[in-house]
Design an enzyme around this catalytic site. Structure first.
Site, PDB file in Angstrom:
ATOM      1  N   SER A 140       0.878  -1.184   0.000  1.00  9.63           N
ATOM      2  CA  SER A 140       0.000   0.000   0.000  1.00  9.63           C
ATOM      3  C   SER A 140       0.908   1.224   0.000  1.00  9.63           C
ATOM      4  O   SER A 140       2.053   1.144   0.460  1.00  9.63           O
ATOM      5  CB  SER A 140      -0.846  -0.019   1.276  1.00  9.63           C
ATOM      6  OG  SER A 140      -1.323   1.284   1.576  1.00  9.63           O
ATOM      7  N   TYR A 153      -1.911  -0.922  10.376  1.00  8.94           N
ATOM      8  CA  TYR A 153      -2.012  -1.234   8.937  1.00  8.94           C
ATOM      9  C   TYR A 153      -0.720  -0.835   8.220  1.00  8.94           C
ATOM     10  O   TYR A 153      -0.160  -1.612   7.440  1.00  8.94           O
ATOM     11  CB  TYR A 153      -3.218  -0.485   8.352  1.00  8.94           C
ATOM     12  CG  TYR A 153      -3.441  -0.733   6.868  1.00  8.94           C
ATOM     13  CD1 TYR A 153      -4.050  -1.901   6.422  1.00  8.94           C
ATOM     14  CD2 TYR A 153      -3.032   0.216   5.922  1.00  8.94           C
ATOM     15  CE1 TYR A 153      -4.261  -2.119   5.063  1.00  8.94           C
ATOM     16  CE2 TYR A 153      -3.235  -0.002   4.570  1.00  8.94           C
ATOM     17  CZ  TYR A 153      -3.850  -1.165   4.140  1.00  8.94           C
ATOM     18  OH  TYR A 153      -4.051  -1.376   2.798  1.00  8.94           O
TER      19      TYR A 153
HETATM   20  N1  LIG Z   1      -8.599  -0.337  -1.536  1.00 10.44           N
HETATM   21  C1  LIG Z   1      -7.578   0.431  -1.241  1.00 10.44           C
HETATM   22  O1  LIG Z   1      -7.718   1.671  -1.153  1.00 10.44           O
HETATM   23  C2  LIG Z   1      -6.204  -0.149  -1.043  1.00 10.44           C
HETATM   24  C3  LIG Z   1      -5.114   0.729  -0.984  1.00 10.44           C
HETATM   25  C4  LIG Z   1      -3.841   0.200  -0.781  1.00 10.44           C
HETATM   26  C5  LIG Z   1      -3.665  -1.159  -0.638  1.00 10.44           C
HETATM   27  N2  LIG Z   1      -4.743  -1.993  -0.689  1.00 10.44           N
HETATM   28  C6  LIG Z   1      -4.498  -3.423  -0.502  1.00 10.44           C
HETATM   29  O2  LIG Z   1      -4.982  -4.127  -1.623  1.00 10.44           O
HETATM   30  C7  LIG Z   1      -5.388  -5.447  -1.232  1.00 10.44           C
HETATM   31  C8  LIG Z   1      -6.792  -5.707  -1.725  1.00 10.44           C
HETATM   32  O3  LIG Z   1      -7.653  -4.746  -1.126  1.00 10.44           O
HETATM   33  P1  LIG Z   1      -9.125  -4.444  -1.663  1.00 10.44           P
HETATM   34  O4  LIG Z   1      -9.316  -2.981  -1.551  1.00 10.44           O
HETATM   35  O5  LIG Z   1      -9.378  -5.151  -2.921  1.00 10.44           O
HETATM   36  O6  LIG Z   1      -9.970  -5.121  -0.468  1.00 10.44           O
HETATM   37  P2  LIG Z   1     -11.453  -5.743  -0.461  1.00 10.44           P
HETATM   38  O7  LIG Z   1     -12.262  -5.154  -1.539  1.00 10.44           O
HETATM   39  O8  LIG Z   1     -11.925  -5.603   0.950  1.00 10.44           O
HETATM   40  O9  LIG Z   1     -11.178  -7.277  -0.796  1.00 10.44           O
HETATM   41  C9  LIG Z   1     -10.387  -8.050   0.065  1.00 10.44           C
HETATM   42  C10 LIG Z   1     -10.350  -9.483  -0.418  1.00 10.44           C
HETATM   43  O10 LIG Z   1      -9.515 -10.222   0.487  1.00 10.44           O
HETATM   44  C11 LIG Z   1     -10.266 -11.287   1.047  1.00 10.44           C
HETATM   45  N3  LIG Z   1      -9.797 -11.488   2.417  1.00 10.44           N
HETATM   46  C12 LIG Z   1      -9.792 -10.595   3.437  1.00 10.44           C
HETATM   47  N4  LIG Z   1      -9.293 -11.154   4.539  1.00 10.44           N
HETATM   48  C13 LIG Z   1      -8.994 -12.434   4.232  1.00 10.44           C
HETATM   49  C14 LIG Z   1      -8.462 -13.513   4.964  1.00 10.44           C
HETATM   50  N5  LIG Z   1      -8.170 -13.416   6.264  1.00 10.44           N
HETATM   51  N6  LIG Z   1      -8.244 -14.681   4.315  1.00 10.44           N
HETATM   52  C15 LIG Z   1      -8.564 -14.814   3.000  1.00 10.44           C
HETATM   53  N7  LIG Z   1      -9.076 -13.822   2.257  1.00 10.44           N
HETATM   54  C16 LIG Z   1      -9.292 -12.644   2.870  1.00 10.44           C
HETATM   55  C17 LIG Z   1     -11.726 -10.832   0.956  1.00 10.44           C
HETATM   56  O11 LIG Z   1     -12.633 -11.915   0.934  1.00 10.44           O
HETATM   57  P3  LIG Z   1     -13.368 -12.390   2.317  1.00 10.44           P
HETATM   58  O12 LIG Z   1     -13.815 -11.156   3.025  1.00 10.44           O
HETATM   59  O13 LIG Z   1     -14.474 -13.266   1.843  1.00 10.44           O
HETATM   60  O14 LIG Z   1     -12.327 -13.135   3.086  1.00 10.44           O
HETATM   61  C18 LIG Z   1     -11.710 -10.135  -0.391  1.00 10.44           C
HETATM   62  O15 LIG Z   1     -11.786 -11.077  -1.429  1.00 10.44           O
HETATM   63  C19 LIG Z   1      -5.259  -5.480   0.308  1.00 10.44           C
HETATM   64  O16 LIG Z   1      -4.041  -6.083   0.645  1.00 10.44           O
HETATM   65  C20 LIG Z   1      -5.232  -4.019   0.678  1.00 10.44           C
HETATM   66  O17 LIG Z   1      -4.560  -3.796   1.891  1.00 10.44           O
HETATM   67  C21 LIG Z   1      -6.009  -1.524  -0.891  1.00 10.44           C
END
Ligand SMILES: NC(=O)c1ccc[n+]([C@@H]2O[C@H](COP(=O)([O-])OP(=O)(O)OC[C@H]3O[C@@H](n4cnc5c(N)ncnc54)[C@H](OP(=O)(O)O)[C@@H]3O)[C@@H](O)[C@H]2O)c1
Length: 262
Positions: A140, A153
């Site tokens: 991130s 985080y």
């Molecule tokens: N969105 C942002 O602004 C942003 C910015 C910087 C970095 N990121 C990073 O990008 C990555 C993806 O984020 P996103 O925004 O796509 O999040 P999201 O929309 O909340 O999706 C998260 C995914 O991870 C799965 N997940 C969460 N906890 C889990 C666990 N303990 N075991 C297995 N699967 C798990 C969720 O499915 P379930 O809930 O069904 O488990 C879902 O499929 C993350 O690492 C996040 O930190 C996101």
């Protein structure tokens, strides 16, 4: 790296950036995906959304050793190797440290960092069997520039950054391209409870990530020139970032007050 017919394991591929990565990889000729996520319903929905893909779907939690072992065993039995491991699953909980529950502290570290490291360890023998493999870790922007109320985080994401760098060097003689992606605010479920106006789309993050993989980049940093400049400032003159945080402290607090996606 030629992506056609590659076998790809994506953690958290059932939503957000992970799902956008599947869509992008499908467009590049990938058919075989293994996905782990906690919600079976979200996993099942993938089969309807991407009818042309072949899925190995594992309902499980990347922070649970038994689930990691089950995932790697299942993938090993089906494919015998992995060409690309995308460590994408992640959660967030923002709060002043004193107000954050102990559970949210422990779970953010276990899901975002410990689970990612353990899965990488257990998947490595399968990655080493690939003729040309990739290991993509999703960090991130907060892994480069830590912000108030994201102490835990940010610590996990800086951990991912350093883990990736160490593994890249540890695997320097192997046929595994190790890279790290640094999304900035992206419009996914994770951000529903955060007050942010401008966000990238998950499709943009996915496209840049896969472009980076194909170009053998080691770091894909979203957020444009401004972000690159801020990272340099944070490294060379961190007190300038502190000053800006001080001036905007209340706004930071307000924006993050409700931000939680665990
Ligand atoms: N969105 C942002 O602004 C942003 C910015 C910087 C970095 N990121 C990073 O990008 C990555 C993806 O984020 P996103 O925004 O796509 O999040 P999201 O929309 O909340 O999706 C998260 C995914 O991870 C799965 N997940 C969460 N906890 C889990 C666990 N303990 N075991 C297995 N699967 C798990 C969720 O499915 P379930 O809930 O069904 O488990 C879902 O499929 C993350 O690492 C996040 O930190 C996101």
């Amino acid at each position: 790296m030629e992506l056609k017919n590659k076998k790809v394991l994506v953690t958290g591929g059932s939503a957000g950036i992970g799902k956008a990565l599947i869509r992008e990889l499908l467009a590049q000729g990938v058919k075989d995906f293994a996905v782990i996520g906690r919600s079976q319903d979200k996993l099942d929905a993938l089969k309807d959304e991407f009818k042309e893909a072949d899925f190995i779907l594992v309902a499980g939690d990347v922070s649970k050793l038994a689930d990691i072992k089950r995932l790697v065993e299942t993938v090993g039995e089906h494919w015998g190797h992995i060409d690309l491991l995308i460590n994408n699953a992640g959660v967030v909980s923002a709060d002043p440290l004193q107000d954050m529950t102990d559970e949210d502290i422990i779970n953010q570290i276990n899901i975002n960092l410990t689970g990612l490291i353990l899965l990488t360890k257990k998947a490595l023998p399968l990655l080493l069997k690939s003729e040309a493999a990739g290991l993509m870790n999703i960090s991130s922007g907060l892994g480069y520039i830590a912000k108030p109320f994201y102490s835990v985080y940010a610590a996990t994401k800086a951990g991912v950054r350093h883990f990736s760098e160490a593994m890249r060097r540890e695997l320097i003689f192997e046929n595994i391209h190790v890279m790290t992606v640094y999304p900035t605010a992206t419009d996914t479920d994770m951000m529903t409870s955060a007050k942010v106006n401008e966000m990238d789309s998950p499709e943009l993050v996915a496209r840049k990530s896969i472009e980076g993989l194909l170009n053998k980049e080691i770091n894909v940093i979203l957020g444009g020139e401004e972000k690159i400049k801020n990272i340099a400032t944070n490294f060379n003159r961190p007190l300038e970032i502190d000053k800006s945080v001080k001036e905007n402290y209340d706004a930071y607090k307000e924006r993050t007050e409700e931000h939680r996606a665990m």
